[in-house]
Each structure stands twice: as C-alpha cells, then as structure tokens.
Design a protein around this motif. Sequence first.
Motif, PDB file in Angstrom:
ATOM      1  N   GLU A 374       0.859  -1.173   0.351  1.00 27.34           N
ATOM      2  CA  GLU A 374       0.113  -0.156   0.102  1.00 27.34           C
ATOM      3  C   GLU A 374       1.066   1.178  -0.472  1.00 27.34           C
ATOM      4  OE1 GLU A 374       0.025  -1.662   4.371  1.00 27.34           O
ATOM      5  OE2 GLU A 374      -0.131  -2.499   2.206  1.00 27.34           O
ATOM      6  N   GLY A 375       2.472   1.170  -0.464  1.00 23.81           N
ATOM      7  CA  GLY A 375       3.015   2.195   0.155  1.00 23.81           C
ATOM      8  C   GLY A 375       4.045   1.802   1.179  1.00 23.81           C
ATOM      9  N   LEU A 376       4.671   3.381   1.257  1.00 22.98           N
ATOM     10  CA  LEU A 376       5.379   3.409   2.668  1.00 22.98           C
ATOM     11  C   LEU A 376       4.961   3.319   4.069  1.00 22.98           C
ATOM     12  CD1 LEU A 376       8.461   4.092   3.940  1.00 22.98           C
ATOM     13  CD2 LEU A 376       7.930   6.263   3.756  1.00 22.98           C
ATOM     14  N   VAL A 377       4.876   2.346   5.254  1.00 19.96           N
ATOM     15  CA  VAL A 377       4.458   2.286   6.756  1.00 19.96           C
ATOM     16  C   VAL A 377       6.074   2.674   7.294  1.00 19.96           C
ATOM     17  CG1 VAL A 377       3.683   1.184   8.235  1.00 19.96           C
ATOM     18  CG2 VAL A 377       3.046   1.116   5.498  1.00 19.96           C
ATOM     19  N   LEU A 378       5.376   3.848   8.347  1.00 20.50           N
ATOM     20  CA  LEU A 378       6.403   4.684   9.265  1.00 20.50           C
ATOM     21  C   LEU A 378       5.261   4.446  10.295  1.00 20.50           C
ATOM     22  CD1 LEU A 378       8.516   6.070   9.575  1.00 20.50           C
ATOM     23  CD2 LEU A 378       7.501   7.984   9.571  1.00 20.50           C
ATOM     24  N   ARG A 379       6.064   3.775  11.698  1.00 18.55           N
ATOM     25  CA  ARG A 379       5.845   3.637  13.118  1.00 18.55           C
ATOM     26  C   ARG A 379       6.721   4.631  13.510  1.00 18.55           C
ATOM     27  NH1 ARG A 379       1.625   0.140  14.619  1.00 18.55           N
ATOM     28  NH2 ARG A 379       3.231  -0.395  16.619  1.00 18.55           N
ATOM     29  N   VAL A 380       5.727   5.150  14.707  1.00 12.47           N
ATOM     30  CA  VAL A 380       6.624   6.123  15.855  1.00 12.47           C
ATOM     31  C   VAL A 380       6.692   5.391  17.343  1.00 12.47           C
ATOM     32  CG1 VAL A 380       7.890   8.060  16.843  1.00 12.47           C
ATOM     33  CG2 VAL A 380       7.763   7.295  13.981  1.00 12.47           C
ATOM     34  N   GLU A 381       6.828   4.421  18.093  1.00 14.08           N
ATOM     35  CA  GLU A 381       6.328   3.853  19.619  1.00 14.08           C
ATOM     36  C   GLU A 381       7.184   4.657  20.518  1.00 14.08           C
ATOM     37  OE1 GLU A 381       5.171  -0.181  17.637  1.00 14.08           O
ATOM     38  OE2 GLU A 381       6.967   0.627  18.283  1.00 14.08           O
ATOM     39  N   ASP A 382       6.865   4.612  22.001  1.00 13.13           N
ATOM     40  CA  ASP A 382       7.747   5.046  22.785  1.00 13.13           C
ATOM     41  C   ASP A 382       6.722   3.762  24.096  1.00 13.13           C
ATOM     42  OD1 ASP A 382       5.876   6.246  24.864  1.00 13.13           O
ATOM     43  OD2 ASP A 382       5.614   7.940  22.592  1.00 13.13           O
ATOM     44  N   ALA A 422      -0.653  16.030   3.668  1.00 11.69           N
ATOM     45  CA  ALA A 422      -0.901  17.023   2.441  1.00 11.69           C
ATOM     46  C   ALA A 422      -0.414  15.947   0.824  1.00 11.69           C
ATOM     47  CB  ALA A 422       0.235  17.605   2.911  1.00 11.69           C
ATOM     48  N   TYR A 423       0.541  14.635   1.691  1.00 15.75           N
ATOM     49  CA  TYR A 423       1.078  13.405   1.264  1.00 15.75           C
ATOM     50  C   TYR A 423      -0.222  12.792   0.502  1.00 15.75           C
ATOM     51  CZ  TYR A 423       5.666  15.524   1.188  1.00 15.75           C
ATOM     52  OH  TYR A 423       6.445  16.001   1.062  1.00 15.75           O
ATOM     53  N   GLY A 424      -1.622  12.167   0.526  1.00 18.30           N
ATOM     54  CA  GLY A 424      -2.912  11.367   0.335  1.00 18.30           C
ATOM     55  C   GLY A 424      -2.463  10.507   1.327  1.00 18.30           C
ATOM     56  N   GLY A 425      -1.727  10.546   2.745  1.00 16.94           N
ATOM     57  CA  GLY A 425      -1.523   9.603   3.582  1.00 16.94           C
ATOM     58  C   GLY A 425      -2.468   9.595   4.685  1.00 16.94           C
ATOM     59  N   ALA A 426      -2.707   8.340   5.429  1.00 15.32           N
ATOM     60  CA  ALA A 426      -3.348   8.615   6.900  1.00 15.32           C
ATOM     61  C   ALA A 426      -2.041   8.212   8.377  1.00 15.32           C
ATOM     62  CB  ALA A 426      -3.805   7.306   7.100  1.00 15.32           C
ATOM     63  N   LEU A 427      -3.006   9.088   9.100  1.00 12.44           N
ATOM     64  CA  LEU A 427      -2.441   8.876  10.776  1.00 12.44           C
ATOM     65  C   LEU A 427      -3.102   8.052  11.722  1.00 12.44           C
ATOM     66  CD1 LEU A 427       0.148  11.274  11.813  1.00 12.44           C
ATOM     67  CD2 LEU A 427      -1.965  10.129  13.388  1.00 12.44           C
ATOM     68  N   GLU A 428      -2.883   7.399  12.391  1.00 15.75           N
ATOM     69  CA  GLU A 428      -3.517   6.422  13.191  1.00 15.75           C
ATOM     70  C   GLU A 428      -2.718   6.022  14.582  1.00 15.75           C
ATOM     71  OE1 GLU A 428      -4.456   2.287  11.272  1.00 15.75           O
ATOM     72  OE2 GLU A 428      -4.727   3.493   9.763  1.00 15.75           O
ATOM     73  N   LEU A 437       2.632   4.628  23.132  1.00 13.97           N
ATOM     74  CA  LEU A 437       1.766   5.553  22.435  1.00 13.97           C
ATOM     75  C   LEU A 437       2.700   4.320  21.084  1.00 13.97           C
ATOM     76  CD1 LEU A 437      -0.636   7.215  20.893  1.00 13.97           C
ATOM     77  CD2 LEU A 437       1.207   9.269  21.067  1.00 13.97           C
ATOM     78  N   GLY A 438       1.726   4.179  19.902  1.00 10.59           N
ATOM     79  CA  GLY A 438       2.096   4.191  18.311  1.00 10.59           C
ATOM     80  C   GLY A 438       1.879   5.097  17.562  1.00 10.59           C
ATOM     81  N   VAL A 439       2.358   5.798  16.588  1.00  8.43           N
ATOM     82  CA  VAL A 439       1.859   6.105  15.784  1.00  8.43           C
ATOM     83  C   VAL A 439       2.037   6.186  14.557  1.00  8.43           C
ATOM     84  CG1 VAL A 439       1.680   8.454  14.399  1.00  8.43           C
ATOM     85  CG2 VAL A 439       2.271   7.985  17.287  1.00  8.43           C
ATOM     86  N   ARG A 440       1.346   5.329  14.182  1.00  7.62           N
ATOM     87  CA  ARG A 440       1.010   4.048  12.066  1.00  7.62           C
ATOM     88  C   ARG A 440       1.480   5.374  10.980  1.00  7.62           C
ATOM     89  NH1 ARG A 440       1.043  -0.367   9.944  1.00  7.62           N
ATOM     90  NH2 ARG A 440       0.069  -1.128   8.406  1.00  7.62           N
ATOM     91  N   ILE A 441       2.028   5.463  10.438  1.00  2.33           N
ATOM     92  CA  ILE A 441       1.797   6.710   9.448  1.00  2.33           C
ATOM     93  C   ILE A 441       2.015   6.013   7.436  1.00  2.33           C
ATOM     94  CG2 ILE A 441       2.534   8.873   7.731  1.00  2.33           C
ATOM     95  CD1 ILE A 441       3.536   9.898  10.445  1.00  2.33           C
ATOM     96  N   THR A 442       0.941   5.699   6.758  1.00  2.00           N
ATOM     97  CA  THR A 442       0.994   5.289   5.579  1.00  2.00           C
ATOM     98  C   THR A 442       0.738   6.150   4.930  1.00  2.00           C
ATOM     99  OG1 THR A 442      -0.517   3.218   6.414  1.00  2.00           O
ATOM    100  CG2 THR A 442      -0.305   3.273   3.723  1.00  2.00           C
ATOM    101  N   LEU A 443       2.038   6.306   3.875  1.00  2.87           N
ATOM    102  CA  LEU A 443       1.898   7.029   2.801  1.00  2.87           C
ATOM    103  C   LEU A 443       1.524   5.791   1.533  1.00  2.87           C
ATOM    104  CD1 LEU A 443       4.836   9.153   3.594  1.00  2.87           C
ATOM    105  CD2 LEU A 443       2.436   9.710   4.147  1.00  2.87           C
ATOM    106  N   PRO A 444       0.169   6.501   0.970  1.00  5.34           N
ATOM    107  CA  PRO A 444       0.620   5.360  -0.467  1.00  5.34           C
ATOM    108  C   PRO A 444       1.484   5.710  -1.638  1.00  5.34           C
ATOM    109  CG  PRO A 444      -0.980   7.636  -0.150  1.00  5.34           C
ATOM    110  CD  PRO A 444      -0.442   7.845   0.448  1.00  5.34           C
TER     111      PRO A 444
END
Length: 454
Positions: A374-382, A422-428, A437-444
């Motif tokens: 689906e594109g680029l998947v980026l995760r930031v966790e603490d 702005a890049y047409g992605g989604a942040l969850e 907290l885990g931040v999951r970002i998908t950039l299509p």
Amino acid sequence: MTRSLRARFAWAGLAMTAGLMLVLGLVLQGLFERHVEREAEVQLEVDLRILARVVATGEGIAARLPPLPDPRFAEPFSGLYWQIRDTRTGETWRSPSLGGFTLEMQPAPPRPGELHRVILRGPGGGKMIALERELGEAPGGPLRAVVAVDRKVLDATKRAFFWEFLPVLALLALAMLVASLVQGVIALRPIADARRALAALRAGKRERLSGALPAELDGLAQDFDALLEGQRRASRIARERAADLAHGLRTPLALLAARARELEGRGELEAAAELRELADAMQARLARELARAHIHGPPRLGGRVALAPLARRIADALARSPAGERLAWEVAVPDGLTLTGDEGDMLELLGSLLDNAGKWARARVRVMAEAAPEGLVLRVEDDGPGIAPQDRRAALTRGVRLDASVSGTGLGLAIAQDIVAAYGGALELEASEWGGLGVRITLPPGGGQTSTTT
C-alpha cells in the motif's frame, strides 16, 4: 464515443480500410470488366474477319459454312454465335451454336467497311455483345455478318476473377489494418513519452518537461513548465508571507505576555489568566499555520528522500538534549528505503513525532519504516503512558494538551497529521509494543512513492 485514443485509432483504421477496400474492389472489378469486354470484342473482330475472308473466297455460303477456330461456335447455346444474312433475298446462315435461333439484326445496315458494336438478345433472352459488318465484296451480292458473345460467358469470367482476387484483397486489407494499427501505436508513442517524463518529473529526476517531448508537443511542454514555475513561485511567496506574518505577530504576542505578567503583579489574576490563555491560543494557532505553510507536499520537485539518514540525524539530535539523554533511541529504517517528497516535510514529520514520543517515553523510543504494497509504512513508538482509545481523536486536534504538566503546544501530532494529509496518507494512533503510544503512518504510492535499493 470511447475516450481511448488507441481504440479510436483502431476504429478509424478499420473504417478507412473497409472503405478503401470497397472502393478498390469496385474499381478493380470495373477495370477488369472493361478489360474482359475489350478482349471479347477484339476476339469477335478476329472471328468476323475470318468470316469475311472465308465468304469472300468461298463458292457460296450454302455450299461452304465458314469454319471458325473456337469450338464453341459448334456447341449449341454455348454463348458464342455468328450469323450471315443476304440483304437482297433475306436468306440467313447461322452457326450451329444458335440451334436454329435467328438473331434480330439492326434495321439499318452498316456502311461497307464499317464495324458496328450493338447489343442483341440471345437465344435465352439474355443480352449479347455483337459486332456487325457488311460484307459488300462477297460474291453474289452484299451480305451482313454478325458475331456475338453472351454476357453470361463474360460474367462467369468476371466472377472467377472476383473469387480469385478476393483472398488477395483480404490480405491487402489485413496488411493495411496492421499498418494502421502500427501507425496508431507510433502516433501514441509521444503520449507514453509524456507520461514517462511526468513520472520522472514527479520522482525528481528532472525539473522541466521541455526537451522530453517531440517538437510538435514542445509548445505544450513549455506551457506546462511555465505553469509549474508559476505554482512554485506562488507557493514560495505564500510561505514567505506566512513567515513574515509570524514574525510580525511575535512582538504583539510578547507584549500580551508582558501585559499578563503586569496584571499578575498587580493581583488581577483572573484577567491575567484570560490574557495569557488568549496569547497561548494565538501562539498555538500561529505555530500550526506557519508549519502548514511550509509543507511542500508531493507536487514540489524535492527529489527522493532517504529516510534512514534523516531519522538517525533527528534521533541523534534529540538524544543530546537534556530530556533525551535518559532515553534509548532506536532507528529501524532500511538504508535503501526512499520516497518521493520534500526533505523539509519529512524532517518536520519525523521531528514532530520523535519529539512528541521523547516527551512521554520512560526509557525508549523507536522509529521503524518499511515498503508495503500500500506504500510506505512508518511507525514511531514509545514506552510511555500512551493515550486511551477514547482520547486519541482529541490528541490529533490542534492545540489540545492531554497533560498540562508536560511542556509543549500540543501541536506535534496535529502538524504531523497535516503533513501526512498533504501526501494523501493516513495517520493512526494505537498502542505500542511496550504499552505506550504508537503512531502508524501510511503514505500511498500516489503521495510518496517508495523504493528500496541495495
């Protein structure tokens, strides 16, 4: 009508081929018919000369019928006939092929030496092509001779030619159709070149469209480049004006803060709190709008951004801060992972997420990225306290701080969400592996195309 140019070329080629083959077939058939009729007339004229020669040297028509070379004159109703008539007595001699049938000759006889082409009715009622001539030099007086061929004989020859030529015509039509399709493919190649050039433009491999298209499309490429340059200029001016506005409002905001401190010193705590709250809200709104103004997004030709060096640089900088020295910073991003976008946007995105994670983490922060279908998947966790599911929506609202004891403006996640949008992605927002907290970002692919190199 279909929107596909390829289909239009195919239909146009098919229609033109069909029309051209129809016209060509009719023209060739007409030419062949004329050729057959001319050849038939030439042969009839030869037969008529033989008749004239035999009659002129014979001992009388009744005593000696003229033998002609073509055996069809002796076959009943074969389609090839001759007839001789004495203009004084009306006595008539016929070829055996007529089978007793008498040809109705023209009332007016031709002049001696002239050759008339006439259409007569044959034994079966069909039309015949006939050549008539007066044999004035014949012994015993003038005679009228006629040699005729039935059109049915000629029509059979024409049909045989048509069926023999039809496969050739079909092969010619197929060749023309293939040539038309090939021509369509060649004609559409500049469109494919334009698509590749635009893809290279988006990927940052080229900065202009001019020079990548054929000369016929160079004007379009120049107009596109001018439009693109105008958008860049407008975007740059908008960001500069936003920065000027931010700098211009800092002094009034500083005055508001000073005024709030004065009110606190005079004991007017309620008025000071209202004024400070107003200044903080303005400061938060200004910070977010300034950050949004600096988002370039995928339309800007920023080239390909390597994520691993960028993430390590941000993590190293935060690890040297007083709050980050106590944390373990882990960067799990492949070295070859890149995406199409602006480096400043990615720096702001990763900086906001890692800074927010560092404020809440107890001992460790981790950033991960991978290329997925689906594109680029980026995760930031603490490993901090995390955010309850019912509060996660509010955490993405600008200026909302779930814990006022932690310093900040509450804009980190909101700014990250603006960049991702702005890049047409989604942040969850979700729970991390350690309960924080885990931040999951998908950039299509359409917003940030990913690639992995070795």
